[in-house]
Design a protein around this motif. Structure first.
Motif, PDB file in Angstrom:
ATOM      1  N   GLN A   1       0.810  -1.221   0.000  1.00 42.67           N
ATOM      2  CA  GLN A   1       0.000   0.000   0.000  1.00 42.67           C
ATOM      3  C   GLN A   1       0.844   1.272   0.000  1.00 42.67           C
ATOM      4  N   VAL A   2       2.158   1.107   0.110  1.00 48.78           N
ATOM      5  CA  VAL A   2       3.067   2.246   0.201  1.00 48.78           C
ATOM      6  C   VAL A   2       3.791   2.442  -1.131  1.00 48.78           C
ATOM      7  N   SER A   3       3.810   3.673  -1.629  1.00 48.41           N
ATOM      8  CA  SER A   3       4.529   3.966  -2.880  1.00 48.41           C
ATOM      9  C   SER A   3       5.825   4.703  -2.556  1.00 48.41           C
ATOM     10  N   VAL A   4       6.894   4.340  -3.251  1.00 51.29           N
ATOM     11  CA  VAL A   4       8.216   4.913  -3.005  1.00 51.29           C
ATOM     12  C   VAL A   4       8.854   5.319  -4.326  1.00 51.29           C
ATOM     13  N   LEU A   5       9.417   6.512  -4.347  1.00 51.70           N
ATOM     14  CA  LEU A   5      10.242   6.970  -5.459  1.00 51.70           C
ATOM     15  C   LEU A   5      11.688   6.980  -4.998  1.00 51.70           C
ATOM     16  N   LEU A   6      12.547   6.298  -5.728  1.00 51.71           N
ATOM     17  CA  LEU A   6      13.983   6.250  -5.434  1.00 51.71           C
ATOM     18  C   LEU A   6      14.728   6.997  -6.525  1.00 51.71           C
ATOM     19  N   LEU A   7      15.425   8.061  -6.140  1.00 50.99           N
ATOM     20  CA  LEU A   7      16.170   8.888  -7.085  1.00 50.99           C
ATOM     21  C   LEU A   7      17.663   8.612  -6.950  1.00 50.99           C
ATOM     22  N   GLU A   8      18.309   8.310  -8.066  1.00 47.53           N
ATOM     23  CA  GLU A   8      19.757   8.051  -8.069  1.00 47.53           C
ATOM     24  C   GLU A   8      20.413   8.915  -9.141  1.00 47.53           C
ATOM     25  N   ALA A   9      21.407   9.719  -8.737  1.00 46.12           N
ATOM     26  CA  ALA A   9      22.083  10.608  -9.682  1.00 46.12           C
ATOM     27  C   ALA A   9      22.952   9.846 -10.667  1.00 46.12           C
ATOM     28  N   GLY A  10      23.425   8.664 -10.265  1.00 49.36           N
ATOM     29  CA  GLY A  10      24.261   7.856 -11.147  1.00 49.36           C
ATOM     30  C   GLY A  10      23.442   6.963 -12.051  1.00 49.36           C
ATOM     31  N   GLY A  11      24.142   6.043 -12.699  1.00 52.19           N
ATOM     32  CA  GLY A  11      23.482   5.166 -13.660  1.00 52.19           C
ATOM     33  C   GLY A  11      23.265   3.764 -13.118  1.00 52.19           C
ATOM     34  N   ARG A  12      22.869   2.890 -13.997  1.00 58.96           N
ATOM     35  CA  ARG A  12      22.648   1.485 -13.640  1.00 58.96           C
ATOM     36  C   ARG A  12      23.993   0.793 -13.385  1.00 58.96           C
ATOM     37  N   ASP A  13      23.931  -0.291 -12.638  1.00 61.71           N
ATOM     38  CA  ASP A  13      25.157  -1.028 -12.295  1.00 61.71           C
ATOM     39  C   ASP A  13      25.438  -2.108 -13.336  1.00 61.71           C
ATOM     40  N   TRP A  14      25.534  -1.679 -14.592  1.00 60.37           N
ATOM     41  CA  TRP A  14      25.721  -2.624 -15.693  1.00 60.37           C
ATOM     42  C   TRP A  14      27.185  -2.878 -16.030  1.00 60.37           C
ATOM     43  N   ASN A  15      28.086  -2.049 -15.530  1.00 59.93           N
ATOM     44  CA  ASN A  15      29.508  -2.258 -15.789  1.00 59.93           C
ATOM     45  C   ASN A  15      29.929  -3.596 -15.165  1.00 59.93           C
ATOM     46  N   PRO A  16      30.433  -4.548 -15.967  1.00 58.00           N
ATOM     47  CA  PRO A  16      30.760  -5.873 -15.413  1.00 58.00           C
ATOM     48  C   PRO A  16      31.815  -5.825 -14.318  1.00 58.00           C
ATOM     49  N   TRP A  17      32.682  -4.819 -14.322  1.00 63.72           N
ATOM     50  CA  TRP A  17      33.714  -4.730 -13.287  1.00 63.72           C
ATOM     51  C   TRP A  17      33.114  -4.459 -11.915  1.00 63.72           C
TER      52      TRP A  17
ATOM     53  N   ARG B   1      20.082   8.576 -13.218  1.00 63.95           N
ATOM     54  CA  ARG B   1      20.487   9.843 -13.855  1.00 63.95           C
ATOM     55  C   ARG B   1      19.543  10.965 -13.435  1.00 63.95           C
ATOM     56  N   ALA B   2      19.101  10.896 -12.192  1.00 65.30           N
ATOM     57  CA  ALA B   2      18.183  11.900 -11.643  1.00 65.30           C
ATOM     58  C   ALA B   2      18.935  12.684 -10.571  1.00 65.30           C
ATOM     59  N   HIS B   3      19.348  13.882 -10.911  1.00 61.40           N
ATOM     60  CA  HIS B   3      20.197  14.678 -10.015  1.00 61.40           C
ATOM     61  C   HIS B   3      19.323  15.598  -9.170  1.00 61.40           C
ATOM     62  N   THR B   4      19.345  15.378  -7.862  1.00 59.03           N
ATOM     63  CA  THR B   4      18.546  16.196  -6.953  1.00 59.03           C
ATOM     64  C   THR B   4      19.132  17.598  -6.844  1.00 59.03           C
ATOM     65  N   ARG B   5      18.264  18.582  -7.024  1.00 60.50           N
ATOM     66  CA  ARG B   5      18.675  19.980  -6.906  1.00 60.50           C
ATOM     67  C   ARG B   5      18.427  20.517  -5.495  1.00 60.50           C
ATOM     68  N   ARG B   6      17.222  20.248  -4.968  1.00 65.19           N
ATOM     69  CA  ARG B   6      16.908  20.781  -3.650  1.00 65.19           C
ATOM     70  C   ARG B   6      15.673  20.084  -3.092  1.00 65.19           C
ATOM     71  N   ILE B   7      15.513  20.227  -1.782  1.00 57.87           N
ATOM     72  CA  ILE B   7      14.306  19.789  -1.098  1.00 57.87           C
ATOM     73  C   ILE B   7      13.300  20.927  -1.164  1.00 57.87           C
ATOM     74  N   LEU B   8      12.075  20.616  -1.466  1.00 59.03           N
ATOM     75  CA  LEU B   8      11.020  21.622  -1.495  1.00 59.03           C
ATOM     76  C   LEU B   8      10.455  21.787  -0.092  1.00 59.03           C
ATOM     77  N   LEU B   9      10.480  23.010   0.398  1.00 54.55           N
ATOM     78  CA  LEU B   9      10.006  23.311   1.747  1.00 54.55           C
ATOM     79  C   LEU B   9       8.828  24.273   1.683  1.00 54.55           C
ATOM     80  N   GLU B  10       7.830  23.990   2.470  1.00 53.94           N
ATOM     81  CA  GLU B  10       6.722  24.927   2.703  1.00 53.94           C
ATOM     82  C   GLU B  10       6.745  25.239   4.190  1.00 53.94           C
ATOM     83  N   GLY B  11       7.319  26.387   4.522  1.00 50.99           N
ATOM     84  CA  GLY B  11       7.569  26.683   5.918  1.00 50.99           C
ATOM     85  C   GLY B  11       8.575  25.700   6.474  1.00 50.99           C
ATOM     86  N   LYS B  12       8.187  24.981   7.528  1.00 54.27           N
ATOM     87  CA  LYS B  12       9.061  23.985   8.150  1.00 54.27           C
ATOM     88  C   LYS B  12       8.615  22.564   7.802  1.00 54.27           C
TER      89      LYS B  12
END
Length: 540
Positions: A35-51, A223-234
């Motif tokens: 019942q819980v939805s989660v968005l996971l943001l990662e600035a880097g790419g997939r872990d496809w490099n075999p090394w 490849r999702a680079h976070t710019r800032r947290i959105l704040l409404e007051g506190k």
């Protein structure tokens, strides 16, 4: 790039920023509830490099801009004005995808110390269940280890004579053998265990994220680079980020969790206007919430590298011989054994730098090879490395943004060897290393001390050697420290002081660095944070 208000990405119960050691755990545990939805943001790419998946591949992935942020510290007076490279994972799994695979939890007293500082719920007795929950221990279950978790922890699949000799030499100078440094006590000499399974790396992405990606309630953006947290007051309400050339927003119905690491998490907070007001003003950021501890209290393990030439054959010989190198590849391809399964080190020692201490204050990492830097190739002679670090340094540094641009790397002031106690430990640590080298098991096969060299003898000279020949072990922590004092950033439930709906869960929350490698504790922090989020939601 301007924000297109029609490009709101969506609304989720939880947003996790950073798919690293802790972030992957959070994504898995939170989505256990369908019942819980989660968005996971990662600035880097997939872990496809075999090394990434071949244990020794850290030689290829560190300092590689496709997988590594490639941070560099500011010039540091404590280490002779040098700048150090600080690899951090820029890929799914974060630094667990390019670290040395070493599984170390720290000392019981570390966590009891956190609790004694007022951080309720963080004693060793209280965090041990989370270590066990994440672990699938190849040796089986006992009072300190679990077997039902997704993180594979196994013994090394490589042994070499020089490492066996090092173990015996340590015992000969009075360091006890300890087959489980993650068990009842840490003190002693042992072979490392590693986060690997059947010769393949077990990163946090492989252990926790990959199974969770099958769930429809988890959305992953790379490849999702976070710019800032959105704040409404506190109140934290969402995240602004860049993806595929667009600036987007995602809203959080319940909470946002920063898991961007000891560099990324304070950087995001500062870019969002959360931090020390005068510093934010000086770089053109409006202070929306004063929190002076953001980016302060930086701690890291500084290793002093000693390299000994030896008459024993080491991995240098295997790597430098084309036929043997080919054989190494064939061995790995057919049996998943041999040098390509090598963790960053084979042997660990936890001991005291001087008499009179009640617990270990230094750690050795012994490698049956030698090189100037990962990725630059091994030395053209037989040698091994015995690096030694102070487990609980007194020196403190800072992470501070240089501008409002979230793409500009922050200033990293490590301030290594700036505390008087750290200078004393550094000198004594070299002396302990030399005592091991002089023991009967090693002395007959040591030809020379290549680094730093026997010309360094007096305490002043040894301190000079420590300044010149030290490197990071890649353990930055504590820049969003947990606590209740004026410099604390999060409380004992990892909630950012004064802001609703925002937590931090990664190595940055450690009030004091743990006595050892930091990956396993970071995973534990992810486990505990996920549990606290679930508990708090039930009570809302």
């Amino acid at each position: 790039m301007s924000l297109d208000k029609d490009k709101v990405f969506g609304e989720f119960d939880y947003i996790v920023v950073g798919a690293g050691s802790a972030g992957c755990v959070l994504a898995n545990r939170l989505t256990e509830d369908p019942q819980v939805s989660v968005l996971l943001l990662e600035a880097g790419g997939r872990d496809w490099n075999p090394w990434i998946h071949i244990p020794v591949g850290y030689f290829k992935t560190m300092h590689n801009p496709s997988t590594d942020w490639c941070y560099v510290t500011d010039p540091d007076q404590g280490i002779d004005g040098r700048q150090l490279q600080w690899p951090r994972g820029k890929v799914l799994g974060g630094s667990s995808s390019l670290n040395g695979l070493l599984y170390i939890r720290g000392q019981h007293q570390d966590y009891d110390g956190w609790a004694a500082m007022g951080n309720e719920g963080w004693s060793y007795e209280e965090v041990l269940p989370y270590f066990k929950k994440s672990e699938c221990q190849s040796r089986g279950a006992d009072a300190y280890h679990g077997v039902d978790g997704p993180l594979k922890v196994s013994d090394l699949r490589l042994r070499r004579e020089i490492a066996d000799r090092f173990v015996k030499a340590a015992q000969q100078i009075g360091i006890p053998a300890n087959p489980d440094v993650n068990g009842e006590t840490q003190e002693g000499v042992s072979y490392f265990q590693q986060t690997a399974y059947k010769g393949l790396r077990c990163s946090s992405a492989k252990a926790f994220l990959r199974p969770a990606l099958k769930r429809p309630n988890l959305t992953l953006l790379t490849r999702a680079h976070t710019r800032r947290i959105l704040l409404e007051g506190k109140q934290a309400t969402g995240i602004e980020f860049e993806h595929k050339g667009k600036r987007l927003q995602a809203k959080a119905r319940h909470e946002i969790v920063l898991s961007a690491g000891a560099i990324g998490s304070p950087q995001i907070l500062q870019c969002s206007g959360v931090g020390e007001p005068e510093h934010l003003k000086s770089v053109g950021v409006d202070c929306l919430h004063p929190l002076p501890g953001v980016g302060e209290n930086l701690q890291d393990h500084l290793q002093i590298r000693l390299v000994f030439k030896t008459s024993c054959k080491t991995l240098n010989d295997e790597v430098n011989n084309p036929l043997k190198k080919l054989g190494v590849g064939i061995q790995y391809a057919f049996s998943r054994t041999g040098p390509l399964t090598l963790a960053a080190s084979q042997v660990c020692i936890f001991t005291q730098s001087r008499d009179g201490l009640d617990r270990p204050d230094i750690q050795f990492h012994m490698q049956p090879l030698s090189a100037d830097k990962p990725g630059e190739g091994v030395h053209p002679f037989s040698a091994f490395t015995a690096s030694v670090c102070q487990l609980r340094p007194h020196s403190r540094g800072t992470i501070k943004i240089r501008s409002a641009d979230p793409h500009e790397y922050p200033s990293i002031q490590a301030n290594y060897l700036s505390a008087e106690e750290d200078l004393r430990v550094a000198v004594n640590a070299i002396k302990v290393a030399r005592r091991i080298a002089e023991a009967d098991a090693l002395k007959p096969v040591i030809l020379d001390e290549h680094v730093p060299g026997r010309q360094y003898q007096t305490d002043e000279q040894l301190l000079d050697a420590a300044r010149r020949f030290s490197q990071t072990i890649y353990h930055p922590t504590s820049t969003c420290k947990m606590g209740s004092d004026e410099m604390a950033v999060v409380d004992s439930r990892l909630r950012v002081h004064g802001i609703k709906g925002l937590r931090v869960a990664d190595a940055s929350i450690m009030p004091l660095i743990v006595s050892g490698n930091t990956n396993a504790p970071s995973i534990m922090i992810g486990e505990k944070c996920a549990d606290m989020i679930k508990q708090d939601r039930v009570h809302d």
